[in-house]
Design an enzyme around this catalytic site. Structure first.
Site, mmCIF file in Angstrom:
data_model
loop_
_atom_site.group_PDB
_atom_site.id
_atom_site.type_symbol
_atom_site.label_atom_id
_atom_site.label_comp_id
_atom_site.label_asym_id
_atom_site.label_seq_id
_atom_site.Cartn_x
_atom_site.Cartn_y
_atom_site.Cartn_z
ATOM 1 C CB SER A 1 -0.794 0.099 1.240
ATOM 2 O OG SER A 1 -1.493 1.204 1.372
ATOM 3 C CE1 TYR B 1 -3.259 -2.152 5.471
ATOM 4 C CE2 TYR B 1 -2.892 0.167 5.034
ATOM 5 C CZ TYR B 1 -3.119 -1.121 4.238
ATOM 6 O OH TYR B 1 -3.368 -1.433 3.185
#
Length: 230
Positions: free
Chosen positions: A133, A146
């Site tokens: 990501s 995250y």
């Protein structure tokens, strides 16, 4: 790599990027083992689903054993797509969610990759795609856990490619920006919208990497929507 008749494993196949990737690999003539917690709505003679939670090493080992039994041990492609994220300040986040993210986003890549690498080495061919990501390249407020997992994916991917390149194995890390998937179901601060990329966009990037000629190696690819919603 010519994809026709190649055996591929894709994790996190029930929806989103994993689902789209499976469909494209099947269209290219691959035989695909889908590992996930929920079976996708895919009816194809070359698709095999194995119920698997990548956080559980025993389930991963069993999925691999069954994949080899059904499709053979010459697995040429692994797409480590399974992942999840939760929002929360560093002092507020439930430690159980922190652990769940690391177990899924990081441990899962290790558990799956370690199984396919020995045979890829013997075949002098293989391609492992890790879906990270843009959170793997930067920090995002209220997404510290995250981001930490995706930074770990970056370090893991870079080490893997340097370890494995001399054995004919490519390792590519893809860093998507916002994609219109169910990932944001647990992220209250983001509203899913049509300005996001589509899962098929990421899947097409995966296919592009896989089909590159043998001595051409995509290491890091960052992709973003051109006009994100303000």
């Amino acid at each position: 790599m010519r994809l026709e008749n190649k055996v591929a494993i894709v994790t996190g196949v029930s929806k989103g990027i994993g689902f789209a990737t499976v469909k494209m690999l099947l269209n290219k003539g691959c035989k695909v083992a889908g590992w996930g917690r929920t079976a996708p709505d895919i009816a194809d003679n070359n698709f095999y689903f194995y119920k698997t939670d990548v956080r559980d090493i025993e389930e991963v080992n069993l999925a691999y054993e069954n994949t080899v039994k059904d499709l053979g041990e010459d697995i040429a492609i692994l797409v480590n797509n399974a992942g999840l994220g939760y929002e929360g300040g560093i002092e507020d986040l439930d430690p159980k969610l922190w652990r769940q993210m690391f177990e899924t986003n990081v441990d899962g890549i290790f558990y799956c990759s370690r199984l396919v690498i020995p045979k890829m080495k013997r075949n002098d061919e293989g391609h492992i795609i890790n879906i990270s990501s843009i959170a793997g390249n930067t920090g995002i407020p209220s997404m510290s856990a995250y981001c930490a997992t995706k930074h770990a994916v970056t370090g893991l991917s870079h080490s893997m490619y340097k370890e494995l390149r001399s054995f004919g194995i490519k390792v590519t890390c893809i860093y998507p920006g916002s994609v219109k998937t169910n990932f944001f179901d647990e992220i209250d601060s983001v509203e899913v919208n049509d300005s996001m990329m589509m899962p098929e966009d990421i899947a097409s990037t995966i296919i592009h990497c896989l089909e590159s000629q043998a001595n051409y190696h995509h290491v890091d690819i960052e992709v973003r929507p051109l006009k994100p919603k303000k």
